[in-house]
Write a protein that holds these residues in place. Structure first.
Motif, mmCIF file in Angstrom:
data_model
loop_
_atom_site.group_PDB
_atom_site.id
_atom_site.type_symbol
_atom_site.label_atom_id
_atom_site.label_comp_id
_atom_site.label_asym_id
_atom_site.label_seq_id
_atom_site.Cartn_x
_atom_site.Cartn_y
_atom_site.Cartn_z
ATOM 1 N N ARG A 149 8.545 -42.508 -12.184
ATOM 2 C CA ARG A 149 9.234 -42.608 -10.889
ATOM 3 C C ARG A 149 10.581 -43.312 -11.047
ATOM 4 N N GLN A 150 10.582 -44.406 -11.800
ATOM 5 C CA GLN A 150 11.826 -45.149 -11.974
ATOM 6 C C GLN A 150 12.814 -44.425 -12.889
ATOM 7 N N ALA A 151 12.314 -43.457 -13.662
ATOM 8 C CA ALA A 151 13.198 -42.696 -14.567
ATOM 9 C C ALA A 151 13.870 -41.517 -13.867
ATOM 10 N N ILE A 152 13.507 -41.234 -12.616
ATOM 11 C CA ILE A 152 14.049 -40.052 -11.929
ATOM 12 C C ILE A 152 15.584 -40.026 -11.891
ATOM 13 N N PRO A 153 16.268 -41.135 -11.589
ATOM 14 C CA PRO A 153 17.740 -41.080 -11.624
ATOM 15 C C PRO A 153 18.286 -40.654 -12.997
ATOM 16 N N PHE A 156 2.322 -36.583 -14.985
ATOM 17 C CA PHE A 156 2.889 -37.872 -14.578
ATOM 18 C C PHE A 156 4.328 -37.729 -14.087
ATOM 19 N N GLY A 157 4.895 -36.539 -14.233
ATOM 20 C CA GLY A 157 6.278 -36.309 -13.813
ATOM 21 C C GLY A 157 6.398 -35.482 -12.550
ATOM 22 N N THR A 158 5.314 -35.383 -11.768
ATOM 23 C CA THR A 158 5.334 -34.481 -10.613
ATOM 24 C C THR A 158 6.339 -34.886 -9.530
ATOM 25 N N GLU A 159 6.689 -36.162 -9.471
ATOM 26 C CA GLU A 159 7.664 -36.578 -8.459
ATOM 27 C C GLU A 159 9.056 -36.052 -8.769
ATOM 28 N N ASN A 166 -1.859 -34.736 -4.939
ATOM 29 C CA ASN A 166 -1.185 -34.149 -3.789
ATOM 30 C C ASN A 166 0.149 -33.503 -4.149
ATOM 31 N N ASN A 167 0.746 -33.951 -5.261
ATOM 32 C CA ASN A 167 2.039 -33.391 -5.677
ATOM 33 C C ASN A 167 1.910 -32.038 -6.366
ATOM 34 N N LEU A 168 0.703 -31.691 -6.831
ATOM 35 C CA LEU A 168 0.527 -30.441 -7.570
ATOM 36 C C LEU A 168 0.993 -29.228 -6.776
ATOM 37 N N SER A 169 0.741 -29.250 -5.468
ATOM 38 C CA SER A 169 1.083 -28.103 -4.625
ATOM 39 C C SER A 169 2.589 -27.988 -4.380
#
Length: 476
Positions: free
Chosen positions: A89-93, A114-117, A197-200
Protein backbone atom coordinates in the motif's frame (compact mmCIF):
# COMPACT_ATOMS: atom_id res chain seq x y z
CA UNK A 1 -15.14 -13.43 -27.34
CA UNK A 2 -13.08 -10.25 -27.60
CA UNK A 3 -9.48 -10.47 -28.73
CA UNK A 4 -6.94 -9.47 -26.09
CA UNK A 5 -3.50 -8.82 -27.55
CA UNK A 6 -1.30 -6.75 -25.25
CA UNK A 7 2.04 -5.55 -26.54
CA UNK A 8 3.51 -4.48 -23.18
CA UNK A 9 2.68 -6.46 -20.06
CA UNK A 10 3.66 -5.04 -16.65
CA UNK A 11 3.80 -7.45 -13.69
CA UNK A 12 3.96 -6.38 -10.03
CA UNK A 13 5.56 -8.60 -7.36
CA UNK A 14 5.40 -8.12 -3.60
CA UNK A 15 8.51 -8.88 -1.48
CA UNK A 16 9.66 -12.44 -0.85
CA UNK A 17 10.95 -15.28 -3.00
CA UNK A 18 7.56 -16.99 -2.87
CA UNK A 19 6.10 -14.01 -4.75
CA UNK A 20 9.02 -12.89 -6.92
CA UNK A 21 9.82 -16.29 -8.45
CA UNK A 22 6.22 -17.09 -9.56
CA UNK A 23 5.97 -13.61 -11.08
CA UNK A 24 9.16 -14.13 -13.07
CA UNK A 25 7.93 -17.55 -14.20
CA UNK A 26 4.59 -16.08 -15.33
CA UNK A 27 6.52 -13.49 -17.35
CA UNK A 28 8.50 -16.28 -19.00
CA UNK A 29 5.30 -18.18 -19.81
CA UNK A 30 3.82 -15.11 -21.49
CA UNK A 31 7.01 -14.71 -23.47
CA UNK A 32 6.91 -18.34 -24.67
CA UNK A 33 3.60 -17.74 -26.43
CA UNK A 34 3.93 -14.11 -27.53
CA UNK A 35 6.68 -11.66 -28.32
CA UNK A 36 5.45 -9.07 -25.82
CA UNK A 37 7.54 -6.45 -24.10
CA UNK A 38 7.65 -7.39 -20.40
CA UNK A 39 8.39 -5.23 -17.37
CA UNK A 40 8.49 -6.60 -13.82
CA UNK A 41 8.09 -4.15 -10.94
CA UNK A 42 9.67 -5.89 -7.94
CA UNK A 43 9.14 -4.52 -4.45
CA UNK A 44 12.33 -5.74 -2.79
CA UNK A 45 12.80 -7.24 0.66
CA UNK A 46 14.97 -5.22 3.06
CA UNK A 47 17.79 -7.77 3.46
CA UNK A 48 17.20 -10.99 1.51
CA UNK A 49 20.52 -11.96 -0.09
CA UNK A 50 18.97 -14.72 -2.22
CA UNK A 51 16.30 -12.36 -3.51
CA UNK A 52 19.00 -9.85 -4.41
CA UNK A 53 20.89 -12.51 -6.36
CA UNK A 54 17.78 -13.61 -8.26
CA UNK A 55 16.93 -9.99 -9.08
CA UNK A 56 20.49 -9.38 -10.24
CA UNK A 57 20.33 -12.41 -12.53
CA UNK A 58 16.89 -11.44 -13.83
CA UNK A 59 17.96 -7.84 -14.41
CA UNK A 60 20.71 -9.07 -16.74
CA UNK A 61 18.18 -11.01 -18.80
CA UNK A 62 17.33 -9.76 -22.28
CA UNK A 63 13.83 -11.27 -21.97
CA UNK A 64 12.31 -8.62 -19.73
CA UNK A 65 13.02 -5.44 -17.82
CA UNK A 66 13.23 -5.48 -14.02
CA UNK A 67 12.53 -2.30 -12.08
CA UNK A 68 13.37 -2.68 -8.40
CA UNK A 69 11.36 -0.59 -5.95
CA UNK A 70 12.83 -0.56 -2.42
CA UNK A 71 10.43 -1.72 0.26
CA UNK A 72 9.08 1.10 2.47
CA UNK A 73 10.23 0.99 6.08
CA UNK A 74 7.49 -1.03 7.78
CA UNK A 75 7.54 -2.09 11.47
CA UNK A 76 8.63 -5.69 11.84
CA UNK A 77 6.47 -6.36 14.90
CA UNK A 78 3.29 -6.97 12.90
CA UNK A 79 2.18 -10.25 11.29
CA UNK A 80 3.59 -11.27 7.93
CA UNK A 81 0.30 -10.71 6.09
CA UNK A 82 -0.15 -7.24 7.57
CA UNK A 83 3.46 -6.33 6.83
CA UNK A 84 3.17 -7.36 3.18
CA UNK A 85 -0.13 -5.53 2.69
CA UNK A 86 1.08 -2.31 4.33
CA UNK A 87 4.33 -2.52 2.34
CA UNK A 88 2.47 -2.75 -0.97
CA UNK A 89 0.00 0.00 0.00
CA UNK A 90 2.76 2.43 0.92
CA UNK A 91 4.65 1.54 -2.29
CA UNK A 92 1.76 2.64 -4.55
CA UNK A 93 3.19 6.14 -5.22
CA UNK A 94 6.51 4.55 -6.29
CA UNK A 95 4.66 1.97 -8.40
CA UNK A 96 2.66 4.73 -10.10
CA UNK A 97 5.84 6.69 -10.79
CA UNK A 98 7.53 3.64 -12.30
CA UNK A 99 4.55 2.94 -14.59
CA UNK A 100 4.12 6.51 -15.77
CA UNK A 101 7.85 6.76 -16.56
CA UNK A 102 7.79 3.74 -18.87
CA UNK A 103 8.65 4.61 -22.47
CA UNK A 104 6.01 2.20 -23.80
CA UNK A 105 2.50 2.53 -22.40
CA UNK A 106 1.40 -0.69 -20.65
CA UNK A 107 -1.43 -2.59 -22.31
CA UNK A 108 -1.91 -5.07 -19.43
CA UNK A 109 -1.15 -4.97 -15.70
CA UNK A 110 -0.80 -8.09 -13.52
CA UNK A 111 -0.47 -7.93 -9.72
CA UNK A 112 -0.06 -10.63 -7.08
CA UNK A 113 -2.59 -10.90 -4.26
CA UNK A 114 -0.74 -8.47 -1.99
CA UNK A 115 -0.72 -5.83 -4.74
CA UNK A 116 -4.46 -5.68 -5.40
CA UNK A 117 -4.76 -2.08 -4.22
CA UNK A 118 -2.55 -1.11 -7.16
CA UNK A 119 -5.31 -2.21 -9.55
CA UNK A 120 -6.66 1.34 -9.33
CA UNK A 121 -3.60 2.49 -11.29
CA UNK A 122 -4.58 0.24 -14.21
CA UNK A 123 -8.12 1.57 -14.01
CA UNK A 124 -6.79 5.12 -14.28
CA UNK A 125 -4.81 4.11 -17.39
CA UNK A 126 -7.78 2.20 -18.81
CA UNK A 127 -5.80 -1.02 -19.38
CA UNK A 128 -6.78 -4.66 -18.68
CA UNK A 129 -5.85 -5.68 -15.14
CA UNK A 130 -5.33 -9.12 -13.66
CA UNK A 131 -4.61 -10.71 -10.28
CA UNK A 132 -2.12 -13.56 -10.29
CA UNK A 133 -2.65 -16.05 -7.45
CA UNK A 134 0.63 -17.97 -7.09
CA UNK A 135 -1.13 -20.59 -4.96
CA UNK A 136 -3.84 -23.11 -5.88
CA UNK A 137 -7.56 -23.00 -6.59
CA UNK A 138 -8.69 -24.40 -3.22
CA UNK A 139 -6.79 -21.61 -1.46
CA UNK A 140 -8.36 -19.10 -3.84
CA UNK A 141 -11.85 -20.46 -3.12
CA UNK A 142 -11.31 -19.95 0.63
CA UNK A 143 -10.00 -16.43 0.02
CA UNK A 144 -13.01 -15.58 -2.15
CA UNK A 145 -15.49 -17.00 0.38
CA UNK A 146 -13.83 -15.53 3.48
CA UNK A 147 -16.00 -12.36 3.63
CA UNK A 148 -19.07 -14.64 3.76
CA UNK A 149 -17.53 -16.83 6.47
CA UNK A 150 -16.62 -13.68 8.40
CA UNK A 151 -20.31 -12.77 8.59
CA UNK A 152 -21.55 -16.32 9.20
CA UNK A 153 -19.11 -17.30 11.97
CA UNK A 154 -18.62 -15.03 14.97
CA UNK A 155 -16.34 -17.20 17.10
CA UNK A 156 -12.59 -17.66 16.45
CA UNK A 157 -12.27 -20.12 13.56
CA UNK A 158 -10.20 -22.52 15.64
CA UNK A 159 -13.09 -22.78 18.12
CA UNK A 160 -15.58 -23.53 15.37
CA UNK A 161 -16.55 -27.24 15.74
CA UNK A 162 -17.72 -27.72 12.15
CA UNK A 163 -15.99 -27.81 8.79
CA UNK A 164 -15.85 -24.49 6.92
CA UNK A 165 -18.04 -25.18 3.91
CA UNK A 166 -17.26 -23.50 0.59
CA UNK A 167 -19.82 -23.88 -2.23
CA UNK A 168 -18.69 -26.43 -4.81
CA UNK A 169 -15.37 -27.12 -3.04
CA UNK A 170 -13.86 -29.43 -0.46
CA UNK A 171 -14.59 -27.96 3.01
CA UNK A 172 -11.72 -26.71 5.15
CA UNK A 173 -10.97 -27.92 8.67
CA UNK A 174 -10.74 -24.97 11.10
CA UNK A 175 -7.22 -26.05 12.09
CA UNK A 176 -6.11 -25.90 8.43
CA UNK A 177 -7.11 -22.28 7.79
CA UNK A 178 -4.47 -19.87 6.56
CA UNK A 179 -2.52 -17.78 9.06
CA UNK A 180 -4.53 -14.51 8.89
CA UNK A 181 -7.66 -16.45 9.91
CA UNK A 182 -6.05 -17.76 13.10
CA UNK A 183 -6.49 -14.44 14.89
CA UNK A 184 -9.48 -12.34 13.85
CA UNK A 185 -8.29 -9.50 16.09
CA UNK A 186 -4.96 -9.16 14.27
CA UNK A 187 -4.56 -6.47 11.61
CA UNK A 188 -3.50 -9.22 9.21
CA UNK A 189 -7.05 -10.58 9.23
CA UNK A 190 -8.63 -7.29 8.20
CA UNK A 191 -5.97 -6.92 5.51
CA UNK A 192 -6.78 -10.43 4.29
CA UNK A 193 -10.46 -9.51 3.92
CA UNK A 194 -9.48 -6.39 1.96
CA UNK A 195 -7.57 -8.61 -0.48
CA UNK A 196 -10.61 -10.87 -0.86
CA UNK A 197 -12.85 -7.92 -1.67
CA UNK A 198 -10.30 -6.41 -4.08
CA UNK A 199 -10.23 -9.49 -6.33
CA UNK A 200 -13.39 -8.40 -8.14
CA UNK A 201 -11.69 -5.12 -9.13
CA UNK A 202 -9.64 -7.06 -11.69
CA UNK A 203 -10.77 -8.17 -15.15
CA UNK A 204 -9.72 -11.79 -14.52
CA UNK A 205 -7.79 -13.93 -12.06
CA UNK A 206 -4.90 -16.21 -13.00
CA UNK A 207 -4.14 -19.11 -10.64
CA UNK A 208 -1.07 -21.35 -10.54
CA UNK A 209 -2.75 -24.72 -10.99
CA UNK A 210 -4.16 -26.79 -13.83
CA UNK A 211 -7.59 -28.07 -14.73
CA UNK A 212 -6.97 -31.80 -14.31
CA UNK A 213 -5.51 -31.24 -10.84
CA UNK A 214 -8.33 -29.03 -9.51
CA UNK A 215 -11.25 -29.23 -11.89
CA UNK A 216 -13.81 -29.11 -9.04
CA UNK A 217 -12.46 -25.90 -7.47
CA UNK A 218 -11.94 -24.17 -10.83
CA UNK A 219 -15.50 -25.06 -11.82
CA UNK A 220 -16.80 -23.62 -8.53
CA UNK A 221 -14.80 -20.41 -8.92
CA UNK A 222 -16.39 -19.89 -12.32
CA UNK A 223 -19.77 -21.19 -11.11
CA UNK A 224 -21.09 -21.20 -7.55
CA UNK A 225 -18.54 -18.62 -6.38
CA UNK A 226 -18.67 -16.42 -9.48
CA UNK A 227 -21.28 -14.16 -7.91
CA UNK A 228 -18.73 -13.12 -5.27
CA UNK A 229 -15.96 -12.60 -7.82
CA UNK A 230 -17.78 -11.25 -10.88
CA UNK A 231 -14.64 -12.01 -12.92
CA UNK A 232 -13.45 -15.24 -14.59
CA UNK A 233 -10.71 -17.45 -13.16
CA UNK A 234 -8.10 -19.07 -15.43
CA UNK A 235 -5.69 -21.90 -14.61
CA UNK A 236 -2.22 -21.02 -15.94
CA UNK A 237 -0.04 -23.56 -14.11
CA UNK A 238 2.01 -25.31 -13.20
CA UNK A 239 4.46 -22.40 -13.29
CA UNK A 240 7.77 -23.66 -11.88
CA UNK A 241 11.42 -22.70 -12.17
CA UNK A 242 13.86 -24.49 -14.40
CA UNK A 243 17.46 -25.18 -13.30
CA UNK A 244 19.87 -22.35 -14.02
CA UNK A 245 21.97 -22.85 -17.15
CA UNK A 246 24.95 -21.39 -15.31
CA UNK A 247 25.77 -23.12 -12.05
CA UNK A 248 28.03 -21.92 -9.28
CA UNK A 249 30.31 -23.83 -6.97
CA UNK A 250 27.50 -24.42 -4.47
CA UNK A 251 25.25 -26.12 -7.02
CA UNK A 252 28.08 -28.20 -8.46
CA UNK A 253 29.03 -29.46 -4.99
CA UNK A 254 25.52 -30.71 -4.28
CA UNK A 255 25.03 -32.29 -7.70
CA UNK A 256 28.39 -34.07 -7.55
CA UNK A 257 27.39 -35.54 -4.18
CA UNK A 258 23.98 -36.62 -5.52
CA UNK A 259 25.60 -38.20 -8.58
CA UNK A 260 27.25 -40.74 -6.26
CA UNK A 261 23.97 -41.84 -4.64
CA UNK A 262 21.61 -44.63 -5.81
CA UNK A 263 18.37 -43.79 -7.63
CA UNK A 264 15.54 -42.46 -5.41
CA UNK A 265 17.57 -43.05 -2.24
CA UNK A 266 18.04 -39.50 -0.95
CA UNK A 267 15.73 -37.44 1.28
CA UNK A 268 15.80 -33.72 0.49
CA UNK A 269 14.94 -31.60 3.56
CA UNK A 270 14.09 -27.92 3.16
CA UNK A 271 11.60 -25.62 4.84
CA UNK A 272 11.64 -22.90 2.21
CA UNK A 273 13.21 -19.49 2.02
CA UNK A 274 11.38 -18.20 5.09
CA UNK A 275 10.96 -21.17 7.43
CA UNK A 276 12.84 -21.56 10.70
CA UNK A 277 12.88 -24.24 13.39
CA UNK A 278 13.43 -24.15 17.15
CA UNK A 279 16.64 -25.48 18.66
CA UNK A 280 14.77 -28.49 20.06
CA UNK A 281 13.15 -29.25 16.68
CA UNK A 282 16.47 -29.04 14.85
CA UNK A 283 17.92 -31.66 17.15
CA UNK A 284 14.90 -33.91 16.61
CA UNK A 285 15.23 -33.58 12.84
CA UNK A 286 18.93 -34.46 13.01
CA UNK A 287 18.29 -37.48 15.20
CA UNK A 288 15.30 -38.54 13.11
CA UNK A 289 17.34 -38.47 9.90
CA UNK A 290 20.14 -40.40 11.57
CA UNK A 291 17.67 -42.92 12.99
CA UNK A 292 16.11 -43.49 9.55
CA UNK A 293 19.48 -44.69 8.19
CA UNK A 294 18.68 -43.07 4.84
CA UNK A 295 20.79 -40.67 2.77
CA UNK A 296 19.81 -37.01 2.93
CA UNK A 297 20.51 -33.43 1.85
CA UNK A 298 19.36 -30.99 4.53
CA UNK A 299 19.13 -27.22 4.04
CA UNK A 300 19.85 -25.92 7.54
CA UNK A 301 19.20 -22.50 9.04
CA UNK A 302 20.10 -21.47 12.58
CA UNK A 303 17.09 -21.02 14.91
CA UNK A 304 16.02 -17.44 15.53
CA UNK A 305 13.86 -18.00 18.59
CA UNK A 306 11.07 -16.15 16.78
CA UNK A 307 8.14 -17.21 14.59
CA UNK A 308 8.25 -19.99 11.99
CA UNK A 309 8.30 -17.38 9.20
CA UNK A 310 11.14 -15.36 10.77
CA UNK A 311 13.48 -15.73 7.78
CA UNK A 312 10.91 -14.57 5.18
CA UNK A 313 12.55 -11.19 4.56
CA UNK A 314 16.15 -12.15 5.35
CA UNK A 315 17.03 -15.37 3.51
CA UNK A 316 20.78 -15.64 3.20
CA UNK A 317 22.92 -17.52 0.78
CA UNK A 318 26.33 -19.11 1.11
CA UNK A 319 28.72 -20.58 -1.44
CA UNK A 320 30.11 -22.79 1.29
CA UNK A 321 28.66 -25.92 2.83
CA UNK A 322 30.30 -28.12 5.43
CA UNK A 323 33.01 -25.53 6.03
CA UNK A 324 30.65 -22.75 7.18
CA UNK A 325 28.47 -24.46 9.76
CA UNK A 326 29.97 -23.17 13.00
CA UNK A 327 26.76 -21.48 14.15
CA UNK A 328 24.57 -24.35 12.93
CA UNK A 329 26.64 -26.94 14.80
CA UNK A 330 25.62 -25.40 18.12
CA UNK A 331 22.07 -26.60 17.46
CA UNK A 332 22.92 -30.14 16.31
CA UNK A 333 23.49 -33.25 18.44
CA UNK A 334 27.08 -33.71 19.56
CA UNK A 335 29.11 -35.61 16.96
CA UNK A 336 26.28 -35.50 14.39
CA UNK A 337 28.34 -34.17 11.50
CA UNK A 338 31.03 -36.80 11.99
CA UNK A 339 28.52 -39.65 12.21
CA UNK A 340 26.61 -38.72 9.04
CA UNK A 341 29.53 -37.65 6.86
CA UNK A 342 29.12 -40.66 4.54
CA UNK A 343 25.34 -40.50 4.17
CA UNK A 344 24.30 -36.89 4.63
CA UNK A 345 25.06 -33.44 3.26
CA UNK A 346 24.22 -30.23 5.10
CA UNK A 347 23.69 -27.06 3.06
CA UNK A 348 23.63 -23.70 4.80
CA UNK A 349 20.65 -21.35 4.32
CA UNK A 350 19.87 -21.95 0.63
CA UNK A 351 20.19 -24.75 -1.95
CA UNK A 352 19.61 -25.13 -5.71
CA UNK A 353 16.25 -26.76 -5.07
CA UNK A 354 15.08 -27.16 -8.67
CA UNK A 355 18.28 -28.93 -9.69
CA UNK A 356 18.11 -31.12 -6.58
CA UNK A 357 14.48 -32.19 -7.10
CA UNK A 358 15.19 -33.03 -10.75
CA UNK A 359 18.06 -35.31 -9.78
CA UNK A 360 17.27 -39.05 -10.13
CA UNK A 361 18.76 -39.86 -6.72
CA UNK A 362 16.05 -37.87 -4.87
CA UNK A 363 13.35 -40.14 -3.48
CA UNK A 364 11.55 -37.93 -0.96
CA UNK A 365 11.11 -34.25 -0.10
CA UNK A 366 10.49 -33.15 3.51
CA UNK A 367 8.81 -29.83 2.79
CA UNK A 368 7.09 -26.91 4.48
CA UNK A 369 4.50 -27.20 1.67
CA UNK A 370 4.85 -23.74 0.20
CA UNK A 371 2.96 -24.03 -3.08
CA UNK A 372 6.03 -23.20 -5.18
CA UNK A 373 8.02 -25.99 -3.53
CA UNK A 374 5.06 -28.36 -3.78
CA UNK A 375 4.78 -27.72 -7.53
CA UNK A 376 8.51 -28.23 -8.00
CA UNK A 377 8.15 -31.58 -6.26
CA UNK A 378 4.98 -32.58 -8.15
CA UNK A 379 6.37 -31.72 -11.58
CA UNK A 380 9.37 -33.92 -10.87
CA UNK A 381 7.33 -36.83 -9.51
CA UNK A 382 8.89 -36.62 -6.03
CA UNK A 383 6.68 -37.74 -3.10
CA UNK A 384 6.65 -35.60 0.03
CA UNK A 385 6.58 -35.55 3.79
CA UNK A 386 4.32 -32.58 4.53
CA UNK A 387 5.52 -30.35 7.37
CA UNK A 388 3.55 -27.07 7.16
CA UNK A 389 4.75 -24.01 9.07
CA UNK A 390 2.82 -20.84 8.17
CA UNK A 391 0.74 -18.94 5.56
CA UNK A 392 -1.54 -21.37 3.63
CA UNK A 393 0.83 -24.31 4.13
CA UNK A 394 -1.53 -26.31 6.41
CA UNK A 395 -4.15 -26.14 3.68
CA UNK A 396 -1.56 -27.14 1.07
CA UNK A 397 -0.52 -30.12 3.20
CA UNK A 398 -4.14 -31.30 3.53
CA UNK A 399 -4.52 -31.07 -0.25
CA UNK A 400 -1.29 -32.96 -0.97
CA UNK A 401 -2.05 -35.73 1.55
CA UNK A 402 -5.83 -36.16 1.35
CA UNK A 403 -6.72 -35.12 -2.18
CA UNK A 404 -3.64 -36.04 -4.22
CA UNK A 405 -2.13 -38.81 -2.10
CA UNK A 406 1.41 -37.68 -2.94
CA UNK A 407 2.48 -37.00 0.64
CA UNK A 408 2.35 -38.21 4.23
CA UNK A 409 2.00 -35.68 7.04
CA UNK A 410 3.90 -35.05 10.26
CA UNK A 411 2.11 -34.71 13.58
CA UNK A 412 3.27 -32.10 16.06
CA UNK A 413 3.30 -33.38 19.64
CA UNK A 414 0.99 -31.35 21.87
CA UNK A 415 3.27 -32.07 24.82
CA UNK A 416 6.39 -30.32 23.53
CA UNK A 417 5.30 -28.74 20.22
CA UNK A 418 7.80 -30.69 18.13
CA UNK A 419 7.74 -33.54 15.63
CA UNK A 420 9.62 -36.38 17.32
CA UNK A 421 12.64 -38.19 15.92
CA UNK A 422 10.88 -41.58 15.84
CA UNK A 423 8.06 -40.21 13.71
CA UNK A 424 10.51 -38.48 11.36
CA UNK A 425 12.44 -41.73 10.92
CA UNK A 426 9.24 -43.74 10.37
CA UNK A 427 7.89 -41.35 7.72
CA UNK A 428 11.22 -41.18 5.89
CA UNK A 429 11.41 -44.97 5.70
CA UNK A 430 7.77 -45.17 4.59
CA UNK A 431 8.31 -42.82 1.64
CA UNK A 432 11.79 -43.99 0.62
CA UNK A 433 11.30 -47.73 1.15
CA UNK A 434 7.51 -48.03 0.73
CA UNK A 435 5.02 -49.83 2.94
CA UNK A 436 6.20 -52.96 4.73
CA UNK A 437 5.29 -56.17 2.90
CA UNK A 438 4.13 -54.19 -0.14
CA UNK A 439 5.70 -54.28 -3.57
CA UNK A 440 4.33 -50.87 -4.50
CA UNK A 441 5.03 -47.40 -3.14
CA UNK A 442 1.66 -45.61 -3.21
CA UNK A 443 2.85 -42.04 -2.65
CA UNK A 444 5.61 -42.41 -5.23
CA UNK A 445 3.24 -43.95 -7.78
CA UNK A 446 0.77 -41.12 -7.24
CA UNK A 447 3.53 -38.50 -7.55
CA UNK A 448 4.52 -39.98 -10.91
CA UNK A 449 0.90 -39.78 -12.10
CA UNK A 450 0.71 -36.10 -11.15
CA UNK A 451 3.96 -35.43 -13.00
CA UNK A 452 2.42 -36.78 -16.22
CA UNK A 453 -0.71 -34.70 -15.63
CA UNK A 454 1.39 -31.55 -15.17
CA UNK A 455 3.31 -32.21 -18.39
CA UNK A 456 0.03 -32.54 -20.32
CA UNK A 457 -1.21 -29.22 -18.91
CA UNK A 458 1.86 -27.45 -20.27
CA UNK A 459 1.62 -28.93 -23.76
CA UNK A 460 0.05 -27.00 -26.64
CA UNK A 461 -3.67 -27.54 -26.12
CA UNK A 462 -3.26 -28.21 -22.39
CA UNK A 463 -5.15 -26.22 -19.75
CA UNK A 464 -2.25 -23.85 -19.05
CA UNK A 465 -2.32 -22.78 -22.69
CA UNK A 466 -6.00 -23.13 -23.54
CA UNK A 467 -7.49 -21.34 -20.55
CA UNK A 468 -5.04 -18.49 -20.04
CA UNK A 469 -6.36 -15.21 -21.51
CA UNK A 470 -2.82 -14.02 -22.13
CA UNK A 471 -1.24 -17.27 -23.29
CA UNK A 472 -3.98 -18.01 -25.81
CA UNK A 473 -4.41 -14.38 -26.87
CA UNK A 474 -8.08 -14.28 -25.85
CA UNK A 475 -9.94 -12.63 -23.02
CA UNK A 476 -13.57 -12.99 -22.10
Amino acid sequence: MDMFKPSHVVLLSSPGLGHLIPTIELAKRILIHHNFKLTILAITSPSSHVESQILKSATNSSLYTIIQIPSPNIPSDISLTARLCVTMRQAIPSIKSAITNLTVRPSAFIVDIFGTEALTLAKELNIPKFVYVASHAWFLSLLVYSPVLDKQIKTPYLEHNELLKIPGCKPVRPEDVIDPMLNRNDSGYSEYLIIANNLSKSDAILVNTWDELQHRELKALNGELSGLLNVPVFAVGPLVRQPESKTGQATESVIKWLDKQPKESVVYVSFGSGGTMSDKQMKEIAQGLELSEQRFVWVVRAPTGKSADAAFFTTGCSDGFNDELDEIQKHLPKGFLERIKNVGLLVQEWAPQVAILKHPSIGCFISHCGWGSALESLTNGVPMIAWPLYAEQRMNAAFLVEELGVAVKTTVSQANNVVGREEIATLVKKVILGEQNSKSNKVRDKAREIKVSAEKALCHGGSAYTYCPISCGKYN
